[in-house]
Enzyme design. Sequence first.
Site, PDB file in Angstrom:
ATOM      1  N   GLU A 246      -6.983   5.097   7.374  1.00  0.00           N
ATOM      2  CA  GLU A 246      -6.804   6.612   7.111  1.00  0.00           C
ATOM      3  C   GLU A 246      -7.832   7.324   6.426  1.00  0.00           C
ATOM      4  O   GLU A 246      -7.812   8.475   6.303  1.00  0.00           O
ATOM      5  CB  GLU A 246      -5.611   6.439   6.115  1.00  0.00           C
ATOM      6  CG  GLU A 246      -4.289   6.492   7.222  1.00  0.00           C
ATOM      7  CD  GLU A 246      -2.969   5.619   6.523  1.00  0.00           C
ATOM      8  OE1 GLU A 246      -2.890   5.926   5.233  1.00  0.00           O
ATOM      9  OE2 GLU A 246      -2.125   5.113   7.361  1.00  0.00           O
TER      10      GLU A 246
ATOM     11  N   GLY B  99       1.992   2.740  10.563  1.00  0.00           N
ATOM     12  CA  GLY B  99       3.210   3.820  10.551  1.00  0.00           C
ATOM     13  C   GLY B  99       3.889   4.078  11.814  1.00  0.00           C
ATOM     14  O   GLY B  99       4.500   5.102  11.764  1.00  0.00           O
TER      15      GLY B  99
ATOM     16  N   HIS C   5      -9.754   1.708   4.517  1.00  0.00           N
ATOM     17  CA  HIS C   5      -8.610   1.813   5.120  1.00  0.00           C
ATOM     18  C   HIS C   5      -8.755   2.885   6.320  1.00  0.00           C
ATOM     19  O   HIS C   5      -9.373   3.741   6.329  1.00  0.00           O
ATOM     20  CB  HIS C   5      -7.294   2.298   4.265  1.00  0.00           C
ATOM     21  CG  HIS C   5      -6.148   2.284   4.873  1.00  0.00           C
ATOM     22  ND1 HIS C   5      -5.700   3.147   6.064  1.00  0.00           N
ATOM     23  CD2 HIS C   5      -5.266   1.319   4.868  1.00  0.00           C
ATOM     24  CE1 HIS C   5      -4.562   2.785   6.122  1.00  0.00           C
ATOM     25  NE2 HIS C   5      -4.102   1.616   5.637  1.00  0.00           N
TER      26      HIS C   5
ATOM     27  N   LYS D 190      -0.106   4.176  -0.432  1.00  0.00           N
ATOM     28  CA  LYS D 190      -0.484   5.414   0.196  1.00  0.00           C
ATOM     29  C   LYS D 190      -0.260   6.714  -0.778  1.00  0.00           C
ATOM     30  O   LYS D 190      -0.216   6.453  -1.817  1.00  0.00           O
ATOM     31  CB  LYS D 190       0.026   5.595   1.608  1.00  0.00           C
ATOM     32  CG  LYS D 190      -0.196   4.437   2.627  1.00  0.00           C
ATOM     33  CD  LYS D 190      -0.225   4.728   4.096  1.00  0.00           C
ATOM     34  CE  LYS D 190      -0.204   3.398   4.748  1.00  0.00           C
ATOM     35  NZ  LYS D 190      -0.097   3.626   6.321  1.00  0.00           N
TER      36      LYS D 190
ATOM     37  N   GLU E  53      -5.941  -4.408  10.625  1.00  0.00           N
ATOM     38  CA  GLU E  53      -5.047  -3.371  10.800  1.00  0.00           C
ATOM     39  C   GLU E  53      -5.158  -2.540  12.111  1.00  0.00           C
ATOM     40  O   GLU E  53      -6.030  -1.477  11.780  1.00  0.00           O
ATOM     41  CB  GLU E  53      -4.820  -2.538   9.519  1.00  0.00           C
ATOM     42  CG  GLU E  53      -4.702  -3.142   8.358  1.00  0.00           C
ATOM     43  CD  GLU E  53      -3.977  -2.148   7.086  1.00  0.00           C
ATOM     44  OE1 GLU E  53      -2.933  -2.459   6.877  1.00  0.00           O
ATOM     45  OE2 GLU E  53      -4.621  -1.319   6.960  1.00  0.00           O
TER      46      GLU E  53
ATOM     47  N   SER F 182       2.893  -1.778  10.541  1.00  0.00           N
ATOM     48  CA  SER F 182       4.415  -1.948  10.603  1.00  0.00           C
ATOM     49  C   SER F 182       5.044  -3.438  10.355  1.00  0.00           C
ATOM     50  O   SER F 182       6.001  -3.597  11.424  1.00  0.00           O
ATOM     51  CB  SER F 182       4.660  -1.578  12.173  1.00  0.00           C
ATOM     52  OG  SER F 182       4.398   0.037  12.261  1.00  0.00           O
TER      53      SER F 182
ATOM     54  N   ASN G 250       0.810  -1.378   0.044  1.00  0.00           N
ATOM     55  CA  ASN G 250      -0.058   0.135   0.153  1.00  0.00           C
ATOM     56  C   ASN G 250       0.794   1.102   0.021  1.00  0.00           C
ATOM     57  O   ASN G 250       1.408   1.530   1.127  1.00  0.00           O
ATOM     58  CB  ASN G 250      -0.861  -0.042   1.162  1.00  0.00           C
ATOM     59  CG  ASN G 250      -1.901   1.112   1.473  1.00  0.00           C
ATOM     60  OD1 ASN G 250      -1.824   1.999   0.632  1.00  0.00           O
ATOM     61  ND2 ASN G 250      -2.139   1.160   2.597  1.00  0.00           N
TER      62      ASN G 250
HETATM   63  P1  PGA Z   1       2.407   0.414   7.710  1.00  0.00           P
HETATM   64  O1  PGA Z   1       1.115   0.743   7.093  1.00  0.00           O
HETATM   65  O2  PGA Z   1       3.141  -0.849   7.084  1.00  0.00           O
HETATM   66  O3  PGA Z   1       3.324   1.753   7.350  1.00  0.00           O
HETATM   67  O4  PGA Z   1       2.195   0.476   9.192  1.00  0.00           O
HETATM   68  C1  PGA Z   1       0.239  -0.330   6.689  1.00  0.00           C
HETATM   69  C2  PGA Z   1      -1.062   0.214   6.158  1.00  0.00           C
HETATM   70  O5  PGA Z   1      -1.613   1.179   6.487  1.00  0.00           O
HETATM   71  O6  PGA Z   1      -1.545  -0.586   5.187  1.00  0.00           O
END
Ligand code: PGA
Length: 261
Positions: free
Chosen positions: A103, A182, A101, A17, A176, A222, A15
Amino acid sequence: MTAPTKKIKPLVAGNWKMHGTGSHLRELGRLNTSLSKHKFGCDVAVCVPATLVHRLSAMKFGAKIMTGGQDCHGAQKGAHTGDVSADMLKDAGAKWVIVGHSERRAEVKRGGHGETSKLVREKVLAAQMAGLRSIVCVGETLAERKSGDTLKVVGAQLRQSLPDTCSAGDIVIAYEPVWAIGTGETASPAQAQEMHAFIRNLISKAYGEVVGNSISILYGGSVKPANAEEIFSKADVDGGLIGGASLKSADFTAIVTASKS
Ligand code: PGA
């Protein structure tokens, strides 16, 4: 609860982003080269910004690195300035789309889009109609975990985000935990397994054991080369949704090859 008949081909999906312009696609050329040198048994997809979907699919990696988008509108078309429909992603060569997601579920004042599970469900339906496979994200915040509401929150997100018909062919779930995205924090393998088993059980109850035992449940938050193998080794973890570490081909290769087959 996992029946012995469970047989799932894992998926490791990147992903990106809101990262990456055209020049960054070279990293996927490198990924393609390095994946050719390794044996692995999972499917691989990279969900790039909408501007790169067509360019990635034009690189013709085929089933080796499948193309994904990161969101779609719930309507097929219409007066929705700036939005992208599932049909448009499909037309640009996408096979996958991430929906719901955290976010995007996050409040507008925190930079998100305040998406509700009801809206996420509309997006999943739009993706189904377009022939795109959805990666449906669920997960609790740190405050929800601390107050003991994790199962309630994730259960409600699943029940409200998934459509009446759901099969392993068109839907993948990504668990998640918001506090692990992140942040460098990861759910422990035991925490991930507990949640994945809960999700599988809920899916089995809602859609039947065949669907429950064939649906992929990815872990995201992460995941890095250093922790991927341990997380992926858990019985109900069928791969991962990888943010930051998917931007570097070496790290992403290491995560892909850590997946069980
Ligand atoms: P990350 O993000 O691996 O940077 O923690 C995962 C995601 O948001 O899909």
